[in-house]
Write a protein that holds these residues in place. Structure first.
Motif, PDB file in Angstrom:
ATOM      1  N   LEU A 121       0.829  -1.203   0.000  1.00 36.06           N
ATOM      2  CA  LEU A 121       0.000   0.000   0.000  1.00 36.06           C
ATOM      3  C   LEU A 121       0.867   1.259   0.000  1.00 36.06           C
ATOM      4  O   LEU A 121       0.623   2.206  -0.768  1.00 36.06           O
ATOM      5  N   CYS A 122       1.868   1.294   0.875  1.00 30.46           N
ATOM      6  CA  CYS A 122       2.718   2.468   1.023  1.00 30.46           C
ATOM      7  C   CYS A 122       3.560   2.699  -0.230  1.00 30.46           C
ATOM      8  O   CYS A 122       3.689   3.831  -0.708  1.00 30.46           O
ATOM      9  N   ASN A 123       4.123   1.632  -0.794  1.00 33.60           N
ATOM     10  CA  ASN A 123       4.963   1.782  -1.979  1.00 33.60           C
ATOM     11  C   ASN A 123       4.161   2.239  -3.194  1.00 33.60           C
ATOM     12  O   ASN A 123       4.614   3.093  -3.969  1.00 33.60           O
ATOM     13  N   ILE A 124       2.967   1.687  -3.374  1.00 31.19           N
ATOM     14  CA  ILE A 124       2.134   2.117  -4.503  1.00 31.19           C
ATOM     15  C   ILE A 124       1.735   3.583  -4.346  1.00 31.19           C
ATOM     16  O   ILE A 124       1.696   4.343  -5.318  1.00 31.19           O
ATOM     17  N   TRP A 125       1.455   3.981  -3.124  1.00 32.37           N
ATOM     18  CA  TRP A 125       1.138   5.396  -2.834  1.00 32.37           C
ATOM     19  C   TRP A 125       2.285   6.305  -3.282  1.00 32.37           C
ATOM     20  O   TRP A 125       2.068   7.329  -3.944  1.00 32.37           O
ATOM     21  N   LYS A 126       3.501   5.934  -2.933  1.00 30.45           N
ATOM     22  CA  LYS A 126       4.666   6.746  -3.295  1.00 30.45           C
ATOM     23  C   LYS A 126       4.931   6.712  -4.795  1.00 30.45           C
ATOM     24  O   LYS A 126       5.177   7.750  -5.433  1.00 30.45           O
ATOM     25  N   ILE A 127       4.874   5.515  -5.378  1.00 30.57           N
ATOM     26  CA  ILE A 127       5.179   5.355  -6.805  1.00 30.57           C
ATOM     27  C   ILE A 127       4.226   6.153  -7.669  1.00 30.57           C
ATOM     28  O   ILE A 127       4.634   6.820  -8.631  1.00 30.57           O
ATOM     29  N   SER A 128       2.933   6.102  -7.360  1.00 38.29           N
ATOM     30  CA  SER A 128       1.939   6.776  -8.197  1.00 38.29           C
ATOM     31  C   SER A 128       2.182   8.274  -8.253  1.00 38.29           C
ATOM     32  O   SER A 128       2.089   8.898  -9.321  1.00 38.29           O
ATOM     33  N   SER A 129       2.521   8.882  -7.119  1.00 35.10           N
ATOM     34  CA  SER A 129       2.773  10.322  -7.090  1.00 35.10           C
ATOM     35  C   SER A 129       4.035  10.690  -7.867  1.00 35.10           C
ATOM     36  O   SER A 129       4.066  11.671  -8.622  1.00 35.10           O
ATOM     37  N   LEU A 130       5.084   9.906  -7.681  1.00 39.96           N
ATOM     38  CA  LEU A 130       6.336  10.196  -8.374  1.00 39.96           C
ATOM     39  C   LEU A 130       6.191  10.005  -9.885  1.00 39.96           C
ATOM     40  O   LEU A 130       6.725  10.791 -10.669  1.00 39.96           O
ATOM     41  N   ASN A 131       5.446   8.976 -10.297  1.00 42.28           N
ATOM     42  CA  ASN A 131       5.234   8.768 -11.731  1.00 42.28           C
ATOM     43  C   ASN A 131       4.456   9.926 -12.359  1.00 42.28           C
ATOM     44  O   ASN A 131       4.723  10.321 -13.506  1.00 42.28           O
TER      45      ASN A 131
END
Length: 299
Positions: A121-131
């Motif tokens: 959950l946390c990694n997808i949250w971070k990845i989506s914003s950075l992408n």
């Protein structure tokens, strides 16, 4: 009679003030904001993960903005207090943002996730914003300087690291197609249901807190109608100030803000230790425990 019971008795006698007495509401709200920053400072030195801390700081800033805007504005005659009006639409927009902040904080940090579930959950949250940030940068026609280019490259390496962490989990093996789709579409409002990863709406994120408006799914929809230039919000604006309904709406939003901060701080205390030694006003702590533990008792 214990100190807690005395407080609850006094609260029941003064509940009308908490619902509609502007001066009293601001006093309580400011106490909660100060209490929130005490939690922020205490928690900051206890953990390496600063994101939950920063989310609470963001919430306290939003609550401060609501408090400030609630004082009203003079549209024409600066010397006439009767010409001071409350910008309910702007306050509602900030409260909606605060509402989302708390909901996702609770969803990510307070729900009972396994270690792997939290990582995904946390990694997808971070990845989506950075992408999304990368996409905006790539669409910018202006050339980047070396410093900014290096920063983007570092962030892309970080995204690659986070993605690798996800793919090493057992969860990824069981949800590969869904997770790949969420990563491709930059979707981060997701949850787990019986081991399966699923999308989740803001309405259900808030319902899952089992506190704020869990019995009334209309709350988020009403806030959305207020925040956008919908037909509803426009014709409501036309009627709001004729009989000073803005004052009534202000009282409701301030009470809701008080409720929400109590829930936020109550939950945040689960991430801290030794809070009793922080020197917080006892009455404020009692209010947080009362409103933050189970909102269904008073809504």
């Amino acid at each position: 009679m214990t100190e807690k019971h005395m407080f609850l008795k006094q609260l029941k006698l003064s509940i009308d003030r908490l619902l509609s007495d502007f001066s009293f509401q601001i006093e309580v709200l400011n106490d909660l904001i100060s209490c929130g920053f005490i939690h922020v400072n205490l928690h900051y030195h206890q953990t390496e993960d600063k994101f939950s801390n920063m989310m609470l700081q963001m919430a306290l800033c939003k609550a401060t903005s609501i408090s400030s805007l609630s004082e009203g504005m003079n549209l024409w005659d600066q010397n006439d207090p009767k010409s001071t009006y409350i910008d309910i639409q702007s306050i509602s927009s900030i409260f909606r943002s605060l509402f989302e902040n708390y909901g996702f904080f609770n969803h990510l940090y307070i729900q009972d996730w396994t270690k792997e579930e939290f990582l995904v959950l946390c990694n997808i949250w971070k990845i989506s914003s950075l992408n999304q940030r990368f996409s905006l940068v790539e669409k910018n026609s202006s050339p980047m300087n070396e410093e900014n280019q290096n920063k983007i490259n570092e962030e892309k390496e970080f995204v690659s690291k986070l993605t690798t962490e996800i793919k090493r989990t057992q969860i990824y093996g069981k949800n590969k197609k869904s997770i790949d789709s969420y990563l491709d579409q930059n979707k981060w409002q997701i949850t787990f249901i019986k081991g399966k990863i699923r999308p989740i709406s803001w309405k259900n994120i808030h319902a899952n807190t089992n506190k704020i408006h869990s019995k009334d799914p209309r709350s988020y929809q009403i806030l959305s109608l207020d925040a956008h230039p919908s037909y509803y919000s426009v014709f409501q604006f036309g009627d709001m100030y004729k009989n000073r309904h803005d004052l009534e709406r202000r009282g409701t939003i301030l009470y809701q803000t008080i409720q929400l901060l109590c829930c936020y701080i109550f939950d945040f205390r689960k991430l801290t230790t030794d809070i009793e030694a922080a020197g917080i006003n006892k009455e404020t702590l009692h209010l947080i425990n009362f409103l933050g533990k189970d909102q269904k008792r008073i809504i």
